[in-house]
Scaffold this motif. Structure first.
Motif, PDB file in Angstrom:
ATOM      1  N   LEU A 139      18.218 -22.302  61.522  1.00 56.90           N
ATOM      2  CA  LEU A 139      17.246 -21.427  61.583  1.00 56.90           C
ATOM      3  C   LEU A 139      15.980 -22.088  62.134  1.00 56.90           C
ATOM      4  CD1 LEU A 139      17.882 -19.083  58.481  1.00 56.90           C
ATOM      5  CD2 LEU A 139      18.242 -18.178  60.948  1.00 56.90           C
ATOM      6  N   ALA A 140      15.803 -23.388  61.514  1.00 57.50           N
ATOM      7  CA  ALA A 140      14.648 -24.037  61.805  1.00 57.50           C
ATOM      8  C   ALA A 140      14.583 -24.650  63.164  1.00 57.50           C
ATOM      9  CB  ALA A 140      14.483 -25.158  60.878  1.00 57.50           C
ATOM     10  N   ALA A 163      21.868 -12.905  60.628  1.00 56.86           N
ATOM     11  CA  ALA A 163      20.536 -12.800  60.300  1.00 56.86           C
ATOM     12  C   ALA A 163      19.577 -12.777  61.405  1.00 56.86           C
ATOM     13  CB  ALA A 163      20.308 -13.854  59.455  1.00 56.86           C
ATOM     14  N   SER A 164      20.162 -13.534  62.384  1.00 63.31           N
ATOM     15  CA  SER A 164      19.223 -13.908  63.575  1.00 63.31           C
ATOM     16  C   SER A 164      19.207 -12.412  64.747  1.00 63.31           C
ATOM     17  CB  SER A 164      19.982 -14.872  64.572  1.00 63.31           C
ATOM     18  OG  SER A 164      19.638 -16.124  63.897  1.00 63.31           O
ATOM     19  N   ALA A 185      10.535 -13.385  60.447  1.00 62.60           N
ATOM     20  CA  ALA A 185      10.150 -13.433  58.969  1.00 62.60           C
ATOM     21  C   ALA A 185      10.953 -13.251  57.784  1.00 62.60           C
ATOM     22  CB  ALA A 185       8.728 -12.573  58.717  1.00 62.60           C
ATOM     23  N   GLU A 186      11.988 -12.254  58.204  1.00 61.33           N
ATOM     24  CA  GLU A 186      12.992 -11.967  57.396  1.00 61.33           C
ATOM     25  C   GLU A 186      14.266 -12.729  57.361  1.00 61.33           C
ATOM     26  OE1 GLU A 186      12.691  -6.862  57.263  1.00 61.33           O
ATOM     27  OE2 GLU A 186      13.691  -8.262  58.862  1.00 61.33           O
ATOM     28  N   ARG A 187      14.428 -13.656  58.349  1.00 62.43           N
ATOM     29  CA  ARG A 187      15.654 -14.431  58.718  1.00 62.43           C
ATOM     30  C   ARG A 187      15.976 -15.267  57.480  1.00 62.43           C
ATOM     31  NH1 ARG A 187      14.415 -15.398  64.724  1.00 62.43           N
ATOM     32  NH2 ARG A 187      15.067 -13.419  65.407  1.00 62.43           N
TER      33      ARG A 187
END
Length: 194
Positions: free
Chosen positions: A104-105, A167-168, A174-176
């Motif tokens: 995610l990062a 999730a992506s 902001a929600e991921r």
């Protein structure tokens, strides 16, 4: 070598290092903006000659893998530490959490994980090491009777990719993080032996 030659070599090396870093920074900006890594576009945006970009990174995949390398190295180090943890399940779940957070990062990590082959030998080595460490962590929870029977290494890898993908695709940036953790908790709950 005379003094002038030494000075020219030093200046050339500094310029090459500065160009390399500028290409890396521009590549990161492309990923952050979800722009494709086309080397000609990177060169134009970085105001660096196309030949210079290609000299440093012969393919877009080589640039992408270079961008992913620090995160991959961090994941290898984390997995190695996790193998020394006495809490098998905590080490396994912690590693999966850190792996998802890394994806995610850093937008370079997931496509490098998903690639069937790698452009750079060091990338292939890092991904192979991560694969082996993931299998070792899975073997530890299996030996401790903490994971459902029949769960294979490939299952875990695919499930983690699925969590990040879900999730992506189905959340705002902001929600991921929160959504990914929620999905991961559901997956881990399903993997754990009763």
């Amino acid at each position: 070598m005379d003094k002038l030659s030494v000075t020219l070599v030093t200046v050339t090396r500094r310029d090459a290092a500065r160009n390399w870093q500028h290409i890396i920074d521009t590549g990161r900006a492309f990923l952050a903006a979800q722009r494709p890594l086309r080397l000609n576009d990177v060169a134009r945006e970085a105001s660096i000659g196309v030949a210079t970009v290609y000299r440093h990174f012969p393919t877009p995949e080589a640039l992408l893998e270079t961008l992913a390398r620090p995160a991959l190295q961090d994941l290898v180090a984390y997995a190695e530490r996790a193998l020394a943890d006495d809490d098998e399940w905590g080490a396994f779940a912690g590693f999966l959490t850190v792996g998802i957070d890394a994806q995610l990062a850093d937008a370079a990590v997931q496509p490098v994980f998903a690639a069937a082959t790698h452009e750079l030998p060091e990338t292939a080595e890092l991904v192979g090491r991560l694969d082996a460490l993931t299998a070792d962590l899975l073997d530890r929870v299996r030996a401790a009777g903490l994971i459902r029977p029949g769960v294979e290494h490939a299952d875990v890898v695919r499930l983690m990719c699925g969590v990040v993908f879900a999730a992506s695709v189905h959340a705002t940036p902001a929600e991921r993080a929160a959504l990914t953790r929620r999905y991961l908790d559901v997956v881990l709950d399903g993997l754990r032996a009763r």
